[in-house]
Design an enzyme around this catalytic site. Structure first.
Site, short mmCIF file in Angstrom:
data_model
loop_
_atom_site.label_atom_id
_atom_site.label_comp_id
_atom_site.label_asym_id
_atom_site.label_seq_id
_atom_site.Cartn_x
_atom_site.Cartn_y
_atom_site.Cartn_z
N ARG A 167 0.68 -6.12 2.88
CA ARG A 167 -0.43 -6.08 1.94
C ARG A 167 -0.53 -4.72 1.26
NH1 ARG A 167 -6.59 -5.07 2.87
NH2 ARG A 167 -7.52 -6.06 1.05
N HIS B 132 0.38 -14.85 2.96
CA HIS B 132 -0.52 -15.44 3.92
C HIS B 132 0.11 -16.19 5.06
CE1 HIS B 132 -3.70 -15.20 0.64
NE2 HIS B 132 -3.19 -14.05 0.99
N ASN C 190 -9.65 -2.80 -1.26
CA ASN C 190 -9.14 -1.95 -0.17
C ASN C 190 -10.19 -1.42 0.80
OD1 ASN C 190 -6.48 -2.10 -1.15
ND2 ASN C 190 -6.79 -0.37 -2.52
N HIS D 164 -0.68 -4.09 -2.69
CA HIS D 164 -1.80 -3.44 -3.35
C HIS D 164 -1.37 -2.17 -4.08
CE1 HIS D 164 -5.50 -5.41 -1.28
NE2 HIS D 164 -4.52 -6.27 -1.48
#
Length: 361
Positions: free
Chosen positions: A72, A227, A104, A76
């Site tokens: 992740r 996911h 975040n 990001h």
């Protein structure tokens, strides 16, 4: 069956052709004219990749959830100013850290692991390996047991961050399908990348490993990219259980038996930080269960389930990956390389930070 199967075959054919026609050479020219290639540190820091792999393995063995967190973190970072490690910077002077953005804040994790890797690499070969490349390698090594790929290297680190970019560019768990797709297209990614990367659920608020780790994990305000692995917070999907469309009614595209299980630990109020597996079937394995869950209307996040309910192309891709894990793994690897090539700093642009949390003096 007669109407669905032809489309399923067409999707498999299209994805297979895309994989077959992908360049065999993983070096890629960037917008700035520089190149990324897997052998970048072969002479300047030949042990760099092994160091990253060992530290990540130790961190994930200690806390399995860290795999999704590192995936992740890379997602990001790349969606904001390109893959330049801007997400790692703390606030200082004129820099306002991206760590305080909505996606975040109180959810991005893995910074200590990146720090540990950086310290070990600096000891081995000072001022040589960028924090941006460390993040790309750590994301790849977080999928142990799942797909693997050679990571194109040669990124440099930014001297700034973008709080507004972090707030605006990263998909959110409650975004519509079209909004999510638009945010991907703005980064040069397409619908195939969107579906594949969503399968790696990370912990955004929860999707398959990013695919088990996190598309959703990628976007979720709390971690959801890829996911196939990872967790999501109650606050990231509560509206689906109680008030999906603002009329006091739940989201009826969510399997109601599954919804009842979720309500037990995600009440109308309170319990915001309660964590739920993005992929409840195999939460710590990188596999294609995420897509099988979507077929059963058991996608945790709205941004997950819309892949199956809101677009015909993405629906057929979900079916394809649910039936063919190897094809999913292949496309996931290809899409990760593609994402990792988003606007990197190369040549003399940026710097090689000594400390990933701050720019060099």
């Amino acid at each position: 069956m007669s109407e669905t199967m032809p489309r399923y075959i067409i999707v498999i054919t299209v994805v297979a052709l895309a994989l077959a026609l992908a360049p065999c050479c993983l070096s890629s020219k960037t917008v700035g004219g520089g190149y990324l290639y897997p052998q970048f540190y072969d002479h300047s820091c030949p042990n760099a990749q092994e160091i990253v792999k060992n530290v990540v393995a130790k961190a994930v063995a200690k806390e399995p959830r860290m795999a999704a967190s590192l995936l992740r973190l890379h997602f990001h970072d790349c969606f904001v100013k390109g893959c330049d490690a801007s997400v790692l910077l703390d606030s200082s002077g004129s820099i306002i850290s991206e760590k305080g953005s909505n996606p975040n804040r109180n959810s991005a994790r893995g910074f200590d692991v990146i720090d540990e890797i950086k310290a070990a690499v600096e000891k081995e070969c000072p001022h040589t390996v960028s924090c941006a490349d460390i993040m790309a390698l750590a994301a790849r090594d977080s999928t142990a047991g799942g797909p693997s790929w050679e990571v194109p290297l040669g990124r440099r680190d930014s001297r700034g961050a973008s709080l507004s970019g972090s707030n605006n560019n990263i998909p959110a768990p409650n975004n519509t399908f079209q909004t999510i797709l638009t945010k991907f297209k703005l980064q040069g990614l397409d619908i195939v990348d969107l579906v594949a990367l969503s399968g790696k659920q990370i912990q955004y608020p929860v999707s398959p490993y990013v695919l088990r780790y996190g598309l959703s994990a990628l976007y979720d305000q709390h971690f959801r990219w890829s996911h196939t692995i990872g967790n999501a917070r109650c606050t990231s999907f509560r509206q689906r259980l109680y008030n999906q469309s603002g009329n006091g009614q739940p989201d009826y595209t969510l399997d109601q038996a599954y919804a009842s299980q979720l309500r037990a630990n995600c009440p109308r109020s309170g319990g915001d930080q309660n964590l739920f597996f993005l992929d409840f079937v195999s939460p710590i394995n990188f596999d294609n269960s995420y897509f099988k869950n979507l077929l059963a209307n058991k996608g945790l996040l709205n941004s997950d389930q819309v892949l199956f309910t809101m677009n015909g192309v993405s629906r057929e891709l979900v079916k394809t990956y649910a039936y063919n894990q190897e094809l999913f793994f292949q496309q996931f690897a290809k899409s990760m390389i593609k994402m990792g090539n988003i606007s990197p700093l190369t040549n003399r642009k940026g710097e090689i930070r000594m400390n990933c949390r701050k720019v060099n003096a």
